[in-house]
Design a protein around this motif. Structure first.
Motif, PDB file in Angstrom:
ATOM      1  N   VAL A 109       0.806  -1.223   0.000  1.00  0.00           N
ATOM      2  CA  VAL A 109       0.000   0.000   0.000  1.00  0.00           C
ATOM      3  C   VAL A 109       0.841   1.276   0.000  1.00  0.00           C
ATOM      4  CG1 VAL A 109      -2.033  -1.041   1.071  1.00  0.00           C
ATOM      5  CG2 VAL A 109      -0.232  -0.080   2.531  1.00  0.00           C
ATOM      6  N   GLN A 110       2.113   1.192   0.386  1.00  0.00           N
ATOM      7  CA  GLN A 110       2.930   2.405   0.449  1.00  0.00           C
ATOM      8  C   GLN A 110       4.411   2.053   0.324  1.00  0.00           C
ATOM      9  OE1 GLN A 110       2.528   6.112   3.262  1.00  0.00           O
ATOM     10  NE2 GLN A 110       3.810   4.669   4.352  1.00  0.00           N
ATOM     11  N   SER A 111       5.174   2.944  -0.318  1.00  0.00           N
ATOM     12  CA  SER A 111       6.625   2.785  -0.381  1.00  0.00           C
ATOM     13  C   SER A 111       7.291   4.131  -0.179  1.00  0.00           C
ATOM     14  CB  SER A 111       7.049   2.181  -1.732  1.00  0.00           C
ATOM     15  OG  SER A 111       6.745   3.064  -2.807  1.00  0.00           O
ATOM     16  N   MET A 112       8.474   4.112   0.416  1.00  0.00           N
ATOM     17  CA  MET A 112       9.239   5.335   0.650  1.00  0.00           C
ATOM     18  C   MET A 112      10.730   5.016   0.563  1.00  0.00           C
ATOM     19  SD  MET A 112       7.151   6.919   3.929  1.00  0.00           S
ATOM     20  CE  MET A 112       7.138   5.319   4.757  1.00  0.00           C
ATOM     21  N   TYR A 113      11.453   5.823  -0.211  1.00  0.00           N
ATOM     22  CA  TYR A 113      12.902   5.713  -0.258  1.00  0.00           C
ATOM     23  C   TYR A 113      13.464   6.863   0.569  1.00  0.00           C
ATOM     24  CZ  TYR A 113      17.644   5.203  -2.124  1.00  0.00           C
ATOM     25  OH  TYR A 113      19.002   5.023  -2.261  1.00  0.00           O
ATOM     26  N   PHE A 114      14.154   6.521   1.670  1.00  0.00           N
ATOM     27  CA  PHE A 114      14.727   7.520   2.569  1.00  0.00           C
ATOM     28  C   PHE A 114      16.218   7.695   2.290  1.00  0.00           C
ATOM     29  CE2 PHE A 114      11.014   6.144   5.034  1.00  0.00           C
ATOM     30  CZ  PHE A 114      10.521   7.354   5.515  1.00  0.00           C
ATOM     31  N   TYR A 115      16.659   8.939   2.332  1.00  0.00           N
ATOM     32  CA  TYR A 115      18.077   9.236   2.121  1.00  0.00           C
ATOM     33  C   TYR A 115      18.831   9.317   3.450  1.00  0.00           C
ATOM     34  CZ  TYR A 115      17.027  10.350  -2.734  1.00  0.00           C
ATOM     35  OH  TYR A 115      16.637  10.278  -4.044  1.00  0.00           O
ATOM     36  N   LYS A 116      18.394  10.124   4.357  1.00  0.00           N
ATOM     37  CA  LYS A 116      19.031  10.384   5.654  1.00  0.00           C
ATOM     38  C   LYS A 116      20.534  10.654   5.507  1.00  0.00           C
ATOM     39  CE  LYS A 116      18.450   9.501  10.473  1.00  0.00           C
ATOM     40  NZ  LYS A 116      17.880   8.653  11.523  1.00  0.00           N
ATOM     41  N   GLU A 117      20.816  11.826   4.975  1.00  0.00           N
ATOM     42  CA  GLU A 117      22.197  12.250   4.768  1.00  0.00           C
ATOM     43  C   GLU A 117      22.865  12.565   6.106  1.00  0.00           C
ATOM     44  OE1 GLU A 117      19.830  16.071   4.919  1.00  0.00           O
ATOM     45  OE2 GLU A 117      19.525  13.983   4.337  1.00  0.00           O
ATOM     46  N   PRO A 118      24.201  12.668   6.136  1.00  0.00           N
ATOM     47  CA  PRO A 118      24.892  13.039   7.372  1.00  0.00           C
ATOM     48  C   PRO A 118      24.317  14.317   7.980  1.00  0.00           C
ATOM     49  CG  PRO A 118      26.483  12.307   5.739  1.00  0.00           C
ATOM     50  CD  PRO A 118      25.150  12.360   5.038  1.00  0.00           C
ATOM     51  N   GLY A 119      24.043  14.253   9.278  1.00  0.00           N
ATOM     52  CA  GLY A 119      23.483  15.391   9.986  1.00  0.00           C
ATOM     53  C   GLY A 119      21.970  15.409  10.052  1.00  0.00           C
ATOM     54  N   ALA A 120      21.298  14.587   9.252  1.00  0.00           N
ATOM     55  CA  ALA A 120      19.835  14.598   9.221  1.00  0.00           C
ATOM     56  C   ALA A 120      19.246  14.114  10.544  1.00  0.00           C
ATOM     57  CB  ALA A 120      19.334  13.715   8.080  1.00  0.00           C
ATOM     58  N   HIS A 121      18.100  14.694  10.902  1.00  0.00           N
ATOM     59  CA  HIS A 121      17.406  14.305  12.129  1.00  0.00           C
ATOM     60  C   HIS A 121      16.700  12.959  11.944  1.00  0.00           C
ATOM     61  CE1 HIS A 121      18.133  18.498  13.048  1.00  0.00           C
ATOM     62  NE2 HIS A 121      17.704  18.307  14.289  1.00  0.00           N
ATOM     63  N   GLY A 122      16.345  12.349  13.070  1.00  0.00           N
ATOM     64  CA  GLY A 122      15.579  11.122  13.052  1.00  0.00           C
ATOM     65  C   GLY A 122      14.104  11.398  13.295  1.00  0.00           C
ATOM     66  N   GLN A 123      13.337  10.336  13.471  1.00  0.00           N
ATOM     67  CA  GLN A 123      11.909  10.466  13.763  1.00  0.00           C
ATOM     68  C   GLN A 123      11.655   9.971  15.176  1.00  0.00           C
ATOM     69  OE1 GLN A 123       9.227   8.830  10.852  1.00  0.00           O
ATOM     70  NE2 GLN A 123       7.401   9.395  11.996  1.00  0.00           N
ATOM     71  N   ALA A 124      10.898  10.739  15.932  1.00  0.00           N
ATOM     72  CA  ALA A 124      10.610  10.398  17.327  1.00  0.00           C
ATOM     73  C   ALA A 124       9.820   9.096  17.418  1.00  0.00           C
ATOM     74  CB  ALA A 124       9.837  11.539  17.978  1.00  0.00           C
ATOM     75  N   ALA A 125       9.823   8.500  18.601  1.00  0.00           N
ATOM     76  CA  ALA A 125       9.128   7.233  18.835  1.00  0.00           C
ATOM     77  C   ALA A 125       7.662   7.339  18.425  1.00  0.00           C
ATOM     78  CB  ALA A 125       9.243   6.842  20.304  1.00  0.00           C
ATOM     79  N   THR A 186       5.030   9.119  20.535  1.00  0.00           N
ATOM     80  CA  THR A 186       4.265   8.282  21.450  1.00  0.00           C
ATOM     81  C   THR A 186       4.434   8.763  22.883  1.00  0.00           C
ATOM     82  OG1 THR A 186       4.649   6.373  20.014  1.00  0.00           O
ATOM     83  CG2 THR A 186       3.863   5.922  22.222  1.00  0.00           C
ATOM     84  N   GLU A 187       3.328   8.798  23.622  1.00  0.00           N
ATOM     85  CA  GLU A 187       3.351   9.242  25.011  1.00  0.00           C
ATOM     86  C   GLU A 187       3.033   8.069  25.945  1.00  0.00           C
ATOM     87  OE1 GLU A 187       0.449  12.375  24.887  1.00  0.00           O
ATOM     88  OE2 GLU A 187       1.968  13.887  24.427  1.00  0.00           O
ATOM     89  N   GLY A 188       3.476   8.188  27.189  1.00  0.00           N
ATOM     90  CA  GLY A 188       3.138   7.195  28.200  1.00  0.00           C
ATOM     91  C   GLY A 188       3.942   5.918  28.109  1.00  0.00           C
ATOM     92  N   ILE A 189       5.178   5.995  27.608  1.00  0.00           N
ATOM     93  CA  ILE A 189       6.012   4.805  27.492  1.00  0.00           C
ATOM     94  C   ILE A 189       7.435   5.157  27.925  1.00  0.00           C
ATOM     95  CG2 ILE A 189       6.709   5.205  25.086  1.00  0.00           C
ATOM     96  CD1 ILE A 189       5.747   1.792  26.572  1.00  0.00           C
ATOM     97  N   ASP A 190       8.117   4.223  28.537  1.00  0.00           N
ATOM     98  CA  ASP A 190       9.490   4.419  28.992  1.00  0.00           C
ATOM     99  C   ASP A 190      10.444   4.213  27.813  1.00  0.00           C
ATOM    100  OD1 ASP A 190      11.933   4.529  30.229  1.00  0.00           O
ATOM    101  OD2 ASP A 190      11.650   2.714  31.445  1.00  0.00           O
ATOM    102  N   LEU A 191      10.930   5.315  27.244  1.00  0.00           N
ATOM    103  CA  LEU A 191      11.765   5.233  26.052  1.00  0.00           C
ATOM    104  C   LEU A 191      13.172   4.734  26.357  1.00  0.00           C
ATOM    105  CD1 LEU A 191      10.679   8.487  24.157  1.00  0.00           C
ATOM    106  CD2 LEU A 191       9.889   6.132  23.826  1.00  0.00           C
ATOM    107  N   SER A 192      13.528   4.626  27.628  1.00  0.00           N
ATOM    108  CA  SER A 192      14.846   4.082  27.962  1.00  0.00           C
ATOM    109  C   SER A 192      14.927   2.588  27.633  1.00  0.00           C
ATOM    110  CB  SER A 192      15.152   4.300  29.454  1.00  0.00           C
ATOM    111  OG  SER A 192      14.298   3.513  30.268  1.00  0.00           O
TER     112      SER A 192
END
Length: 250
Positions: A109-125, A186-192
């Motif tokens: 149903v969906q496709s995505m090609y990600f680059y994520k070059e040096p220095g790029a941010h990530g996506q939160a939980a 996501t809220e209410g979860i221990d990300l550690s």
């Protein structure tokens, strides 16, 4: 050379049990180096073209292409326009693994090609189901590593077993030094409890849509390219209008 049975039933009983318990699994060497190299080069050529195909433009509605965007903004749903990207969505080993996990044939149903070059941010939980609602929920991701992926260049982190918690509340991203601001967290979860998923080039990570996962900023001088496809069981229905087209995997 793999047999037909191995291609259509690639997962051992132990791996299926692990997936049910943890919400994810890794298929080592799911794609050959040659296939990965050719696909990376193919996607690069699409974004290099002038004029660039309209469907591949980094910013929709813009007549000109910012050079920074050319190899940094994800390529969204290339499978709808490009034959190579479509075939990469249909990898037999992924089709077989999904059928074993979901108990029946899946559709793309969906496709995505990600680059994520040096220095790029990530996506939160987050949980993918938060963004892609489907009924019944069978949404599953296949994340193909286009190169070696570790903590330094922004690998994925997961919290095993969180797919059993159901959909949790999502709110604003808290750490903008690490994560993109345009997503939710996501809220209410221990990300550690998050653990890194280290992938070699060609490894395939398959995970449940309710599994809490995130990625970190790319702190290296290396890229972290990936091809990520989402699938549902053929009898599920997507709510989002832009993802309603079901791609058969045969």
């Amino acid at each position: 050379m793999q047999t037909k049975t191995e291609r259509l039933n690639p997962l051992s009983k132990q791996l299926v049990e692990q997936y049910d318990r943890d919400g994810y699994l890794v298929i080592p060497n799911g794609c050959s180096d040659d296939l990965i190299h050719i696909f990376n080069s193919h996607i690069h050529s699409i974004r290099t073209n002038d004029p660039m195909p309209e469907w591949a433009l980094p910013r929709k509605g813009k007549n000109s292409v910012d050079e920074k965007d050319r190899y940094s903004v994800r390529l969204f749903n290339p499978h709808l326009h490009d034959a190579f990207a479509l075939q990469m969505m249909k990898l037999p080993i992924v089709r077989g693994a999904l059928a074993q996990i979901l108990g029946d044939e899946a559709v793309g149903v969906q496709s995505m090609y990600f680059y994520k070059e040096p220095g790029a941010h990530g996506q939160a939980a987050h949980q993918d189901y938060y963004y892609i609602r489907n009924d019944p929920n069978t949404l599953t991701a296949a994340w193909v590593a286009m190169e070696y992926t570790d903590e330094e260049n922004g690998c994925l982190y997961v919290i095993p077993g969180t797919h059993k918690l159901g959909l949790l509340p999502h709110g604003k991203v808290k750490n903008l030094e690490e994560h993109e601001a345009w997503t939710d967290e996501t809220e209410g979860i221990d990300l550690s409890r998050e653990i890194p998923v280290i992938l070699n080039k060609g490894d395939i990570l398959i995970f449940d849509s309710l599994l809490i996962h995130s990625s970190t900023r790319n702190r290296s001088n290396r890229w972290r390219r990936s091809y990520v496809c989402h699938y549902i069981r053929h009898d599920s229905t997507i709510e989002r209008e832009d993802l309603k087209k079901k791609i058969l995997l045969d």
